[in-house]
Design a protein around this motif. Sequence first.
Motif, short mmCIF file in Angstrom:
data_model
loop_
_atom_site.label_atom_id
_atom_site.label_comp_id
_atom_site.label_asym_id
_atom_site.label_seq_id
_atom_site.Cartn_x
_atom_site.Cartn_y
_atom_site.Cartn_z
N SER A 6 -27.38 -48.99 30.87
CA SER A 6 -28.06 -47.79 30.39
C SER A 6 -29.48 -47.75 30.92
CB SER A 6 -28.07 -47.75 28.86
OG SER A 6 -28.80 -46.64 28.40
N LYS A 7 -30.20 -48.86 30.83
CA LYS A 7 -31.57 -48.92 31.33
C LYS A 7 -31.62 -48.66 32.83
CE LYS A 7 -33.18 -52.17 27.84
NZ LYS A 7 -33.72 -53.52 27.60
N MET A 8 -30.72 -49.32 33.58
CA MET A 8 -30.70 -49.14 35.03
C MET A 8 -30.40 -47.69 35.40
SD MET A 8 -29.06 -52.66 36.62
CE MET A 8 -27.48 -52.45 35.86
N ALA A 9 -29.45 -47.07 34.70
CA ALA A 9 -29.10 -45.68 34.98
C ALA A 9 -30.27 -44.76 34.69
CB ALA A 9 -27.88 -45.26 34.17
N ARG A 10 -30.96 -44.98 33.59
CA ARG A 10 -32.12 -44.15 33.26
C ARG A 10 -33.19 -44.25 34.34
NH1 ARG A 10 -35.57 -45.16 30.11
NH2 ARG A 10 -35.07 -47.17 29.19
N ALA A 21 -32.02 -38.99 25.50
CA ALA A 21 -31.66 -38.54 24.15
C ALA A 21 -31.48 -37.03 24.11
CB ALA A 21 -32.74 -38.98 23.16
N GLN A 22 -32.40 -36.31 24.73
CA GLN A 22 -32.31 -34.85 24.72
C GLN A 22 -31.06 -34.38 25.46
OE1 GLN A 22 -35.39 -32.78 26.90
NE2 GLN A 22 -35.17 -30.97 25.60
N LYS A 23 -30.81 -34.94 26.63
CA LYS A 23 -29.67 -34.52 27.45
C LYS A 23 -28.33 -34.87 26.79
CE LYS A 23 -32.35 -34.97 31.69
NZ LYS A 23 -32.65 -33.59 31.90
N ALA A 24 -28.29 -35.97 26.03
CA ALA A 24 -27.06 -36.41 25.36
C ALA A 24 -26.96 -35.86 23.94
CB ALA A 24 -26.99 -37.93 25.34
N ALA A 50 -20.95 -40.09 29.41
CA ALA A 50 -20.60 -38.83 30.06
C ALA A 50 -21.85 -38.11 30.57
CB ALA A 50 -19.82 -37.93 29.10
N THR A 51 -22.95 -38.22 29.84
CA THR A 51 -24.21 -37.62 30.27
C THR A 51 -24.68 -38.24 31.58
OG1 THR A 51 -24.82 -37.12 27.98
CG2 THR A 51 -26.61 -37.19 29.60
N PHE A 52 -24.62 -39.56 31.65
CA PHE A 52 -24.99 -40.25 32.88
C PHE A 52 -24.05 -39.86 34.03
CE2 PHE A 52 -27.03 -43.88 30.35
CZ PHE A 52 -28.33 -43.56 30.77
N GLU A 53 -22.76 -39.85 33.75
CA GLU A 53 -21.79 -39.53 34.80
C GLU A 53 -21.97 -38.10 35.31
OE1 GLU A 53 -18.19 -40.75 32.82
OE2 GLU A 53 -18.35 -42.79 33.62
N ALA A 54 -22.29 -37.17 34.42
CA ALA A 54 -22.53 -35.79 34.83
C ALA A 54 -23.77 -35.69 35.73
CB ALA A 54 -22.69 -34.89 33.61
N ALA A 55 -24.69 -36.63 35.58
CA ALA A 55 -25.90 -36.67 36.40
C ALA A 55 -25.68 -37.41 37.72
CB ALA A 55 -27.04 -37.30 35.62
N GLY A 56 -24.46 -37.93 37.94
CA GLY A 56 -24.15 -38.58 39.21
C GLY A 56 -24.13 -40.09 39.21
N ILE A 57 -24.16 -40.69 38.04
CA ILE A 57 -24.14 -42.16 37.93
C ILE A 57 -22.71 -42.66 37.84
CG2 ILE A 57 -24.74 -44.11 36.43
CD1 ILE A 57 -27.15 -43.04 37.97
N GLU A 58 -22.43 -43.76 38.53
CA GLU A 58 -21.16 -44.49 38.41
C GLU A 58 -21.46 -45.85 37.81
OE1 GLU A 58 -19.02 -45.31 42.03
OE2 GLU A 58 -18.19 -43.30 42.06
N PHE A 59 -20.63 -46.29 36.91
CA PHE A 59 -20.79 -47.60 36.31
C PHE A 59 -19.90 -48.60 37.03
CE2 PHE A 59 -22.31 -44.65 33.21
CZ PHE A 59 -23.45 -45.27 32.74
N ILE A 60 -20.48 -49.73 37.43
CA ILE A 60 -19.75 -50.77 38.15
C ILE A 60 -19.43 -51.87 37.14
CG2 ILE A 60 -19.85 -52.43 40.05
CD1 ILE A 60 -22.16 -50.60 41.17
N PRO A 61 -18.14 -52.21 36.99
CA PRO A 61 -17.78 -53.25 36.03
C PRO A 61 -18.23 -54.63 36.50
CG PRO A 61 -15.86 -52.58 37.27
CD PRO A 61 -16.98 -51.67 37.69
N GLU A 62 -18.33 -55.53 35.53
CA GLU A 62 -18.66 -56.91 35.87
C GLU A 62 -17.43 -57.52 36.52
OE1 GLU A 62 -20.36 -60.92 33.77
OE2 GLU A 62 -20.62 -59.00 32.80
#
Length: 78
Positions: A6-10, A21-24, A50-62
């Motif tokens: 979450s921190k890295m995506a922000r 917070a506002q966007k989500a 979903a808010t992050f993903e809509a902004a273009g972020i992909e989460f990479i699993p460990e």
Amino acid sequence: MTPIQSKMARVALGWGTRDLAQKASVSPDTIARLERGERLRAGTMETIRATFEAAGIEFIPENGGGAGVRFRKPSESN
């Protein structure tokens, strides 16, 4: 999504906790709790992700190299 993801995506998006917070549509305290590692309701986590993903972020699993985030690769049609 982990607290560090979450921190890295922000940071990647240039968002502060209040921006996310506002966007989500959650409170800034909810974002702070997430990033401290506190447990949130599944629906809240899904909304934030979903808010992050809509902004273009992909989460990479460990997968041996540690969890992370990256920007989604633009599609060929863009």
